[in-house]
Structure formats: C-alpha cells, structure tokens
Design an enzyme around this catalytic site. Structure first.
Site, PDB file in Angstrom:
ATOM      1  N   ILE A  27       7.998   1.855  -1.175  1.00 31.49           N
ATOM      2  CA  ILE A  27       9.069   2.344  -0.300  1.00 31.49           C
ATOM      3  C   ILE A  27       8.633   2.154   1.154  1.00 31.49           C
ATOM      4  O   ILE A  27       7.443   2.165   1.464  1.00 31.49           O
ATOM      5  CB  ILE A  27       9.441   3.823  -0.554  1.00 31.49           C
ATOM      6  CG1 ILE A  27       8.232   4.745  -0.368  1.00 31.49           C
ATOM      7  CG2 ILE A  27      10.057   3.999  -1.926  1.00 31.49           C
ATOM      8  CD1 ILE A  27       8.577   6.229  -0.434  1.00 31.49           C
ATOM      9  N   GLY A  84       0.785  -1.228   0.000  1.00 33.30           N
ATOM     10  CA  GLY A  84       0.000   0.000   0.000  1.00 33.30           C
ATOM     11  C   GLY A  84       0.814   1.274   0.000  1.00 33.30           C
ATOM     12  O   GLY A  84       0.274   2.369  -0.096  1.00 33.30           O
ATOM     13  N   HIS A  85       2.139   1.166   0.109  1.00 31.77           N
ATOM     14  CA  HIS A  85       3.005   2.357   0.232  1.00 31.77           C
ATOM     15  C   HIS A  85       4.210   2.216  -0.683  1.00 31.77           C
ATOM     16  O   HIS A  85       5.297   1.893  -0.200  1.00 31.77           O
ATOM     17  CB  HIS A  85       3.456   2.516   1.675  1.00 31.77           C
ATOM     18  CG  HIS A  85       4.018   3.862   1.996  1.00 31.77           C
ATOM     19  ND1 HIS A  85       5.355   4.162   1.919  1.00 31.77           N
ATOM     20  CD2 HIS A  85       3.416   4.995   2.396  1.00 31.77           C
ATOM     21  CE1 HIS A  85       5.563   5.412   2.290  1.00 31.77           C
ATOM     22  NE2 HIS A  85       4.394   5.935   2.582  1.00 31.77           N
ATOM     23  N   PHE A  86       4.188   2.412  -1.834  1.00 30.88           N
ATOM     24  CA  PHE A  86       3.122   2.701  -2.782  1.00 30.88           C
ATOM     25  C   PHE A  86       3.109   1.573  -3.793  1.00 30.88           C
ATOM     26  O   PHE A  86       4.182   1.091  -4.146  1.00 30.88           O
ATOM     27  CB  PHE A  86       3.375   4.041  -3.466  1.00 30.88           C
ATOM     28  CG  PHE A  86       3.409   5.190  -2.485  1.00 30.88           C
ATOM     29  CD1 PHE A  86       2.237   5.790  -2.059  1.00 30.88           C
ATOM     30  CD2 PHE A  86       4.609   5.655  -1.971  1.00 30.88           C
ATOM     31  CE1 PHE A  86       2.263   6.855  -1.157  1.00 30.88           C
ATOM     32  CE2 PHE A  86       4.640   6.712  -1.066  1.00 30.88           C
ATOM     33  CZ  PHE A  86       3.466   7.318  -0.656  1.00 30.88           C
TER      34      PHE A  86
END
Length: 156
Positions: free
Chosen positions: A61, A54-56
């Site tokens: 990262i 989810g990041h990203f």
C-alpha cells in the site's frame, strides 16, 4: 492583460517540468482539471513503485506520508497556476491539519487529488485536499495543508 494560461491547455502541461521534485519522488502524473479555485491531478500507482517493495511486501500500500506528498505537489501546482507561473518554485510544507485516511492506495490504482485554495497570507497558502480512487471515487484521504512558497527563490 493576457496570461500565459490563456494561451495553453493546462491539461497538456507536464508536472515534471513545473515541479522541482523528480522521479522517484514526483507524484503528480497529470493535471486533469483546473479553474481559478481548484485543480484535480492524478497519479497512477504502478506495481513497480519503489515504496511498494517494503510497505508492505505481502500487501503493498502507498504510505500515508506519500499520499500527503502527492496532495502537496498538487497544491503547489494549483498555486503556481493561480500565480500564472510555469517555472519551478520552491515550496515548503509547513503544516498538515486534520489529515485522515479512509481507504488503501494499492498497486494498479489511479489516485485523483482535488485541491481547493482556502486562503493566502503573505507567502503562506492553505489548501483543502481530497484524494480519491479514480475507479470508484472512494475517498482515500482528506485534509488541509499549509505551505510556504518562496517566490523570490525561483529555480531558473
């Protein structure tokens, strides 16, 4: 007096046995080096770390707050070893100071946190932490952490 640390190689210690945090929130894989004032710990960022999805999704990262958590766990390990304590202690991060981020922490990267103890005031400890990539030694983050260590509330 002979300490427990005189009888063991600290690089063979398992951070998961010393910290209350457990996967997926255990961010220290290994202790690489330790002396009276500093510790160096590592974390390998595998491609399947839960936060990367989810990041990203298109450019994964490690979130900065998790880099700080990695630094805080390494700081707690330094303090415990300085206290000759191998059993988990409850530590609370109370302040971050001047934390800056310089490079991305991407999947497939191994991070190293070098922690130096700056001061102890009662049960409050201040550390200086530099997080680098292990492959090219590029600085990822740097800053100071202040945390409270509840030495009375040992987990047993």
């Amino acid at each position: 007096m002979v300490s427990v640390l005189d009888k063991i190689n600290v690089t063979e210690l398992r951070p998961g046995n010393m910290l209350l945090q457990q996967p997926p929130f255990l961010f220290v894989d290994r202790i690489l080096e330790f002396d009276e004032e500093t510790i160096t710990c590592s974390k390998y960022l595998s491609h399947n770390e839960p936060f990367f999805s989810g990041h990203f999704p298109t450019q994964p990262i490690m979130p900065g707050v998790l880099i700080i958590e990695f630094a805080a766990q390494a700081s707690l390990l330094l303090t415990m070893l300085q206290l000759n304590e191998l059993e988990p202690l409850m530590g609370y991060l109370v302040k971050t100071e001047n934390f800056t981020f310089h490079a991305l922490a991407e999947p497939g990267t191994e991070l190293e946190a070098k922690v130096k103890m700056l001061k102890k005031m009662g049960n409050y400890y201040t550390t200086q932490v530099t997080v680098r990539r292990s492959d090219n030694k590029k600085k990822v983050a740097k800053g100071q952490l202040v945390f409270y260590l509840d030495e009375e509330g040992k987990e047993r």
